[in-house]
Motif scaffolding. Structure first.
Motif, PDB file in Angstrom:
ATOM      1  N   LEU A 129      -6.160 -12.396  13.811  1.00 50.73           N
ATOM      2  CA  LEU A 129      -5.958 -11.714  12.541  1.00 50.73           C
ATOM      3  C   LEU A 129      -7.026 -10.631  12.379  1.00 50.73           C
ATOM      4  O   LEU A 129      -8.215 -10.932  12.330  1.00 50.73           O
ATOM      5  N   ARG A 130      -6.611  -9.378  12.303  1.00 52.40           N
ATOM      6  CA  ARG A 130      -7.549  -8.263  12.156  1.00 52.40           C
ATOM      7  C   ARG A 130      -7.888  -8.002  10.694  1.00 52.40           C
ATOM      8  O   ARG A 130      -9.050  -7.815  10.341  1.00 52.40           O
ATOM      9  N   ASN A 131      -6.846  -7.943   9.836  1.00 47.58           N
ATOM     10  CA  ASN A 131      -7.077  -7.643   8.426  1.00 47.58           C
ATOM     11  C   ASN A 131      -5.821  -7.941   7.613  1.00 47.58           C
ATOM     12  O   ASN A 131      -4.726  -8.125   8.157  1.00 47.58           O
ATOM     13  N   TRP A 132      -6.020  -8.002   6.308  1.00 48.96           N
ATOM     14  CA  TRP A 132      -4.929  -8.063   5.346  1.00 48.96           C
ATOM     15  C   TRP A 132      -4.689  -6.657   4.816  1.00 48.96           C
ATOM     16  O   TRP A 132      -5.622  -5.854   4.739  1.00 48.96           O
ATOM     17  N   TYR A 133      -3.446  -6.403   4.428  1.00 43.82           N
ATOM     18  CA  TYR A 133      -3.083  -5.054   3.967  1.00 43.82           C
ATOM     19  C   TYR A 133      -2.058  -5.209   2.847  1.00 43.82           C
ATOM     20  O   TYR A 133      -0.962  -5.718   3.081  1.00 43.82           O
ATOM     21  N   VAL A 134      -2.439  -4.810   1.649  1.00 47.21           N
ATOM     22  CA  VAL A 134      -1.521  -4.910   0.510  1.00 47.21           C
ATOM     23  C   VAL A 134      -0.840  -3.566   0.333  1.00 47.21           C
ATOM     24  O   VAL A 134      -1.496  -2.541   0.124  1.00 47.21           O
ATOM     25  N   ASN A 135       0.466  -3.567   0.448  1.00 45.55           N
ATOM     26  CA  ASN A 135       1.276  -2.365   0.311  1.00 45.55           C
ATOM     27  C   ASN A 135       1.917  -2.372  -1.076  1.00 45.55           C
ATOM     28  O   ASN A 135       2.612  -3.334  -1.432  1.00 45.55           O
ATOM     29  N   PHE A 136       1.703  -1.335  -1.855  1.00 42.70           N
ATOM     30  CA  PHE A 136       2.314  -1.249  -3.185  1.00 42.70           C
ATOM     31  C   PHE A 136       3.658  -0.547  -3.055  1.00 42.70           C
ATOM     32  O   PHE A 136       3.753   0.540  -2.466  1.00 42.70           O
ATOM     33  N   GLU A 137       4.694  -1.181  -3.586  1.00 43.34           N
ATOM     34  CA  GLU A 137       6.064  -0.767  -3.311  1.00 43.34           C
ATOM     35  C   GLU A 137       7.002  -1.319  -4.375  1.00 43.34           C
ATOM     36  O   GLU A 137       6.620  -2.150  -5.190  1.00 43.34           O
ATOM     37  N   HIS A 138       8.244  -0.843  -4.334  1.00 40.85           N
ATOM     38  CA  HIS A 138       9.248  -1.340  -5.271  1.00 40.85           C
ATOM     39  C   HIS A 138       9.559  -2.819  -5.015  1.00 40.85           C
ATOM     40  O   HIS A 138       9.411  -3.304  -3.885  1.00 40.85           O
ATOM     41  N   PRO A 139      10.034  -3.532  -6.040  1.00 38.92           N
ATOM     42  CA  PRO A 139      10.545  -4.891  -5.803  1.00 38.92           C
ATOM     43  C   PRO A 139      11.676  -4.869  -4.772  1.00 38.92           C
ATOM     44  O   PRO A 139      12.387  -3.868  -4.622  1.00 38.92           O
ATOM     45  N   THR A 140      11.831  -5.970  -4.081  1.00 39.88           N
ATOM     46  CA  THR A 140      12.858  -6.076  -3.047  1.00 39.88           C
ATOM     47  C   THR A 140      14.256  -6.031  -3.645  1.00 39.88           C
ATOM     48  O   THR A 140      14.546  -6.692  -4.631  1.00 39.88           O
ATOM     49  N   ARG A 141      15.113  -5.235  -3.013  1.00 41.75           N
ATOM     50  CA  ARG A 141      16.525  -5.181  -3.396  1.00 41.75           C
ATOM     51  C   ARG A 141      17.350  -5.634  -2.193  1.00 41.75           C
ATOM     52  O   ARG A 141      17.261  -5.050  -1.114  1.00 41.75           O
ATOM     53  N   VAL A 191      -6.838  -2.516   1.666  1.00 39.87           N
ATOM     54  CA  VAL A 191      -7.179  -3.140   2.949  1.00 39.87           C
ATOM     55  C   VAL A 191      -8.251  -4.194   2.700  1.00 39.87           C
ATOM     56  O   VAL A 191      -9.262  -3.912   2.049  1.00 39.87           O
ATOM     57  N   ILE A 192      -8.036  -5.408   3.213  1.00 41.05           N
ATOM     58  CA  ILE A 192      -8.936  -6.531   2.972  1.00 41.05           C
ATOM     59  C   ILE A 192      -9.362  -7.118   4.318  1.00 41.05           C
ATOM     60  O   ILE A 192      -8.529  -7.326   5.210  1.00 41.05           O
ATOM     61  N   ASP A 193     -10.654  -7.392   4.465  1.00 41.63           N
ATOM     62  CA  ASP A 193     -11.145  -8.006   5.697  1.00 41.63           C
ATOM     63  C   ASP A 193     -10.444  -9.337   5.954  1.00 41.63           C
ATOM     64  O   ASP A 193     -10.005 -10.014   5.018  1.00 41.63           O
ATOM     65  N   SER A 194     -10.398  -9.726   7.216  1.00 44.57           N
ATOM     66  CA  SER A 194      -9.683 -10.952   7.585  1.00 44.57           C
ATOM     67  C   SER A 194     -10.238 -12.184   6.881  1.00 44.57           C
ATOM     68  O   SER A 194      -9.504 -13.119   6.562  1.00 44.57           O
ATOM     69  N   ASN A 195     -11.557 -12.198   6.604  1.00 46.47           N
ATOM     70  CA  ASN A 195     -12.171 -13.361   5.939  1.00 46.47           C
ATOM     71  C   ASN A 195     -12.266 -13.187   4.418  1.00 46.47           C
ATOM     72  O   ASN A 195     -12.946 -13.956   3.740  1.00 46.47           O
ATOM     73  N   LEU A 196     -11.592 -12.124   3.906  1.00 48.74           N
ATOM     74  CA  LEU A 196     -11.533 -11.837   2.460  1.00 48.74           C
ATOM     75  C   LEU A 196     -12.880 -11.441   1.864  1.00 48.74           C
ATOM     76  O   LEU A 196     -13.053 -11.461   0.645  1.00 48.74           O
ATOM     77  N   SER A 197     -13.839 -11.052   2.708  1.00 49.44           N
ATOM     78  CA  SER A 197     -15.193 -10.775   2.216  1.00 49.44           C
ATOM     79  C   SER A 197     -15.354  -9.369   1.649  1.00 49.44           C
ATOM     80  O   SER A 197     -16.303  -9.112   0.896  1.00 49.44           O
ATOM     81  N   ALA A 198     -14.488  -8.441   2.018  1.00 45.43           N
ATOM     82  CA  ALA A 198     -14.621  -7.061   1.552  1.00 45.43           C
ATOM     83  C   ALA A 198     -13.243  -6.417   1.470  1.00 45.43           C
ATOM     84  O   ALA A 198     -12.299  -6.841   2.153  1.00 45.43           O
ATOM     85  N   LEU A 199     -13.139  -5.406   0.616  1.00 42.93           N
ATOM     86  CA  LEU A 199     -11.877  -4.689   0.467  1.00 42.93           C
ATOM     87  C   LEU A 199     -12.155  -3.217   0.212  1.00 42.93           C
ATOM     88  O   LEU A 199     -13.241  -2.832  -0.197  1.00 42.93           O
ATOM     89  N   ARG A 200     -11.133  -2.409   0.475  1.00 45.46           N
ATOM     90  CA  ARG A 200     -11.228  -0.982   0.168  1.00 45.46           C
ATOM     91  C   ARG A 200      -9.840  -0.437  -0.143  1.00 45.46           C
ATOM     92  O   ARG A 200      -8.843  -0.852   0.462  1.00 45.46           O
ATOM     93  N   TRP A 201      -9.793   0.468  -1.113  1.00 50.98           N
ATOM     94  CA  TRP A 201      -8.538   1.131  -1.440  1.00 50.98           C
ATOM     95  C   TRP A 201      -8.277   2.225  -0.421  1.00 50.98           C
ATOM     96  O   TRP A 201      -9.202   2.911   0.027  1.00 50.98           O
ATOM     97  N   LYS A 202      -7.033   2.400  -0.054  1.00 47.45           N
ATOM     98  CA  LYS A 202      -6.649   3.352   0.989  1.00 47.45           C
ATOM     99  C   LYS A 202      -5.585   4.312   0.451  1.00 47.45           C
ATOM    100  O   LYS A 202      -4.708   3.911  -0.313  1.00 47.45           O
ATOM    101  N   ASP A 203      -5.687   5.565   0.857  1.00 54.04           N
ATOM    102  CA  ASP A 203      -4.690   6.598   0.558  1.00 54.04           C
ATOM    103  C   ASP A 203      -4.592   6.938  -0.926  1.00 54.04           C
ATOM    104  O   ASP A 203      -3.519   7.313  -1.412  1.00 54.04           O
ATOM    105  N   GLU A 204      -5.712   6.831  -1.646  1.00 59.15           N
ATOM    106  CA  GLU A 204      -5.706   7.235  -3.053  1.00 59.15           C
ATOM    107  C   GLU A 204      -5.375   8.718  -3.200  1.00 59.15           C
ATOM    108  O   GLU A 204      -4.713   9.120  -4.161  1.00 59.15           O
ATOM    109  N   ASP A 205      -5.847   9.550  -2.250  1.00 64.41           N
ATOM    110  CA  ASP A 205      -5.554  10.982  -2.318  1.00 64.41           C
ATOM    111  C   ASP A 205      -4.066  11.245  -2.123  1.00 64.41           C
ATOM    112  O   ASP A 205      -3.472  12.092  -2.813  1.00 64.41           O
ATOM    113  N   GLU A 206      -3.441  10.505  -1.194  1.00 66.37           N
ATOM    114  CA  GLU A 206      -2.004  10.673  -0.985  1.00 66.37           C
ATOM    115  C   GLU A 206      -1.213  10.179  -2.202  1.00 66.37           C
ATOM    116  O   GLU A 206      -0.203  10.768  -2.574  1.00 66.37           O
TER     117      GLU A 206
END
Length: 200
Positions: free
Chosen positions: A94-106, A122-137
């Protein structure tokens, strides 16, 4: 259709959908996005968002590479929690966790549909750190009108829900050891599209 990915269903209940894919899985991506992955140029991703706003793009055949991915999503959630695994010796880790914000499933006849809302966590595999990604996009697609004010409000609420779930070690974060040791079964072939495979 903005993109399409062939996935393997791991679990499908009234409360949660869990799917997975592996290297070699079939996909269709917008051609600017496919080019951005090839050349590593962020400006090409911007072109992809502008094409999305204009409603004009072509899809390119693609293949999932490098990582094994497992995705967890409640049906009404405006996010999915993804676990990414990378090669490690004879297997994967397990490299990392990744939370994707998206529409509910249809639900659809051939699978399910959602819509990526650009911002990620993006969250470290051991849940110790996180960072927001693609805020500019995310800000860019907001300016283009791809993400509406209503969708933005849903994303803001989903951010709060995810952070609370992480703090409480709820959802998939309640069983991180189980997720860390999960492996793609070697007997499973890479997922393919049932109706329009990329190759015979």
């Amino acid at each position: 259709m903005w993109s399409e990915a062939a996935l393997r269903v791991i679990a499908d209940t009234d409360t949660t959908l869990v799917t997975a894919c592996c290297p070699g899985a079939e996909a269709l991506w917008p051609s600017p996005y496919d080019r951005a992955r090839s050349v590593g140029e962020p400006s090409v991703r911007t072109e992809a968002f502008e094409a999305m706003a204009a409603g004009e793009w072509e899809l390119a055949s693609a293949v999932w590479q490098e990582t094994v991915q497992m995705l967890w999503k409640p049906p009404a959630a405006w996010f999915s929690v993804n676990a990414f695994y990378v090669p490690d010796g004879d297997g994967y880790r397990l490299r990392n966790w990744y939370v994707n914000f998206e529409h509910p499933t249809r639900r659809m006849t051939s699978g399910f549909d959602t819509f990526d809302l650009a911002v990620d966590l993006v969250i470290d595999s051991n849940l110790s750190a996180l960072r927001w990604k693609d805020e500019d996009e995310y800000a860019h697609v907001r300016r283009l009108g791809v993400v509406s004010d209503t969708e933005h409000q849903a994303v803001e609420l989903a951010r709060t829900q995810v952070l609370a779930m992480l703090e409480d070690r709820a959802g998939p974060f309640a069983g991180t050891d189980q997720w860390a040791t999960w492996r793609w079964d070697a007997s499973w072939p890479p997922p393919r599209f049932p109706l329009h495979p990329l190759a015979p």
